[in-house]
Motif scaffolding. Structure first.
Motif, short mmCIF file in Angstrom:
data_model
loop_
_atom_site.label_atom_id
_atom_site.label_comp_id
_atom_site.label_asym_id
_atom_site.label_seq_id
_atom_site.Cartn_x
_atom_site.Cartn_y
_atom_site.Cartn_z
N UNK A 9 3.42 -5.22 5.01
CA UNK A 9 2.20 -5.89 4.49
C UNK A 9 0.31 -5.66 5.12
N UNK A 10 -0.37 -5.03 4.19
CA UNK A 10 -2.07 -4.91 5.18
C UNK A 10 -2.20 -5.31 4.18
N UNK A 11 -3.52 -6.85 4.74
CA UNK A 11 -4.08 -7.16 4.64
C UNK A 11 -5.49 -6.30 4.82
N UNK A 33 12.52 3.92 4.50
CA UNK A 33 13.36 3.02 3.15
C UNK A 33 11.92 2.00 3.03
N UNK A 34 11.08 1.53 3.31
CA UNK A 34 9.72 0.45 2.58
C UNK A 34 9.52 0.63 2.01
N UNK A 35 8.75 -0.74 1.47
CA UNK A 35 8.02 -0.89 0.21
C UNK A 35 6.59 -0.95 1.29
N UNK A 36 5.37 -0.43 0.82
CA UNK A 36 4.14 -0.66 2.07
C UNK A 36 3.30 -1.87 0.17
N UNK A 37 2.87 -2.86 0.45
CA UNK A 37 2.08 -3.33 -0.48
C UNK A 37 0.41 -3.98 0.25
N UNK A 38 -0.23 -3.64 0.19
CA UNK A 38 -2.19 -3.63 0.51
C UNK A 38 -2.56 -4.53 -0.21
N UNK A 39 -2.31 -6.29 -0.03
CA UNK A 39 -3.22 -6.87 -0.31
C UNK A 39 -4.72 -6.82 -0.92
N UNK A 60 6.15 3.37 -3.27
CA UNK A 60 6.44 2.06 -2.69
C UNK A 60 5.42 2.17 -2.36
N UNK A 61 4.52 1.88 -2.55
CA UNK A 61 3.04 2.02 -2.35
C UNK A 61 2.40 0.43 -3.56
N UNK A 62 2.13 -0.34 -3.28
CA UNK A 62 1.72 -1.37 -4.14
C UNK A 62 0.06 -2.43 -4.05
N UNK A 63 -0.27 -2.47 -5.29
CA UNK A 63 -2.00 -3.36 -4.41
C UNK A 63 -1.42 -4.55 -5.46
N UNK A 64 -1.99 -5.46 -4.25
CA UNK A 64 -1.69 -6.69 -5.14
C UNK A 64 -3.54 -6.99 -4.72
N UNK A 65 -4.08 -8.35 -5.78
CA UNK A 65 -5.23 -8.50 -5.46
C UNK A 65 -5.09 -10.35 -6.21
N UNK A 66 -6.26 -10.86 -5.08
CA UNK A 66 -6.92 -12.36 -5.48
C UNK A 66 -6.72 -11.84 -7.51
#
Length: 133
Positions: A9-11, A33-39, A60-66
């Motif tokens: 997790x990368x905030x 074998x990882x997933x990378x979440x950029x919040x 493997x990369x996902x981007x999340x936002x509020x």
């Protein structure tokens, strides 16, 4: 994609200057074998665009936002990523930090060998804005 062993997790908040190098270091890990979440925490710079570019490049990369792309702070942003994590392990990496190429591999190996350990951290070097230790 199969379930990842690790969620990283990368905030991120207004770290467009550092984010590309941080994401490159993650995608260059020896353990794949990882997933990378950029919040993203409501950044007003190019952070979201940079993160989305990496998400297009690597599944493997996902981007999340509020909702509404608002700025909520580090704790809600970390929680946003954690709530979406699919890995057996979750770890955090600051959006202006770098890991050695085998950091994830070594940490996972340690955790697998020590199931009695629930939390770990590692050594670090401090570098300045020019990359000097």
């Amino acid at each position: 994609m199969s379930e990842p062993d690790v969620t990283v997790s990368i905030p991120s908040y207004n770290h467009a200057r550092y984010l590309p190098q941080t994401l490159e270091c993650m995608l260059g890990q020896t353990f794949p074998n990882f997933e990378l979440i950029i919040a993203d925490d409501g950044s007003s710079d190019d952070s979201v665009e940079i993160a989305e570019h990496f998400a297009v490049r690597d599944n493997r990369v996902r981007v999340l936002r509020h909702p509404g792309g608002i700025h909520r702070g580090i704790a809600p942003t970390s929680n946003l990523a954690a709530a979406s994590a699919r890995g057996r392990y979750v770890c955090w990496l600051d959006s202006d930090d770098l890991w050695f190429p085998d950091t994830l591999e070594r940490r996972l190996e340690f955790m697998e060998q020590r199931p009695d350990i629930g939390l770990m951290c590692g050594f670090f070097d401090v570098i300045d804005g020019k990359g000097v230790c």
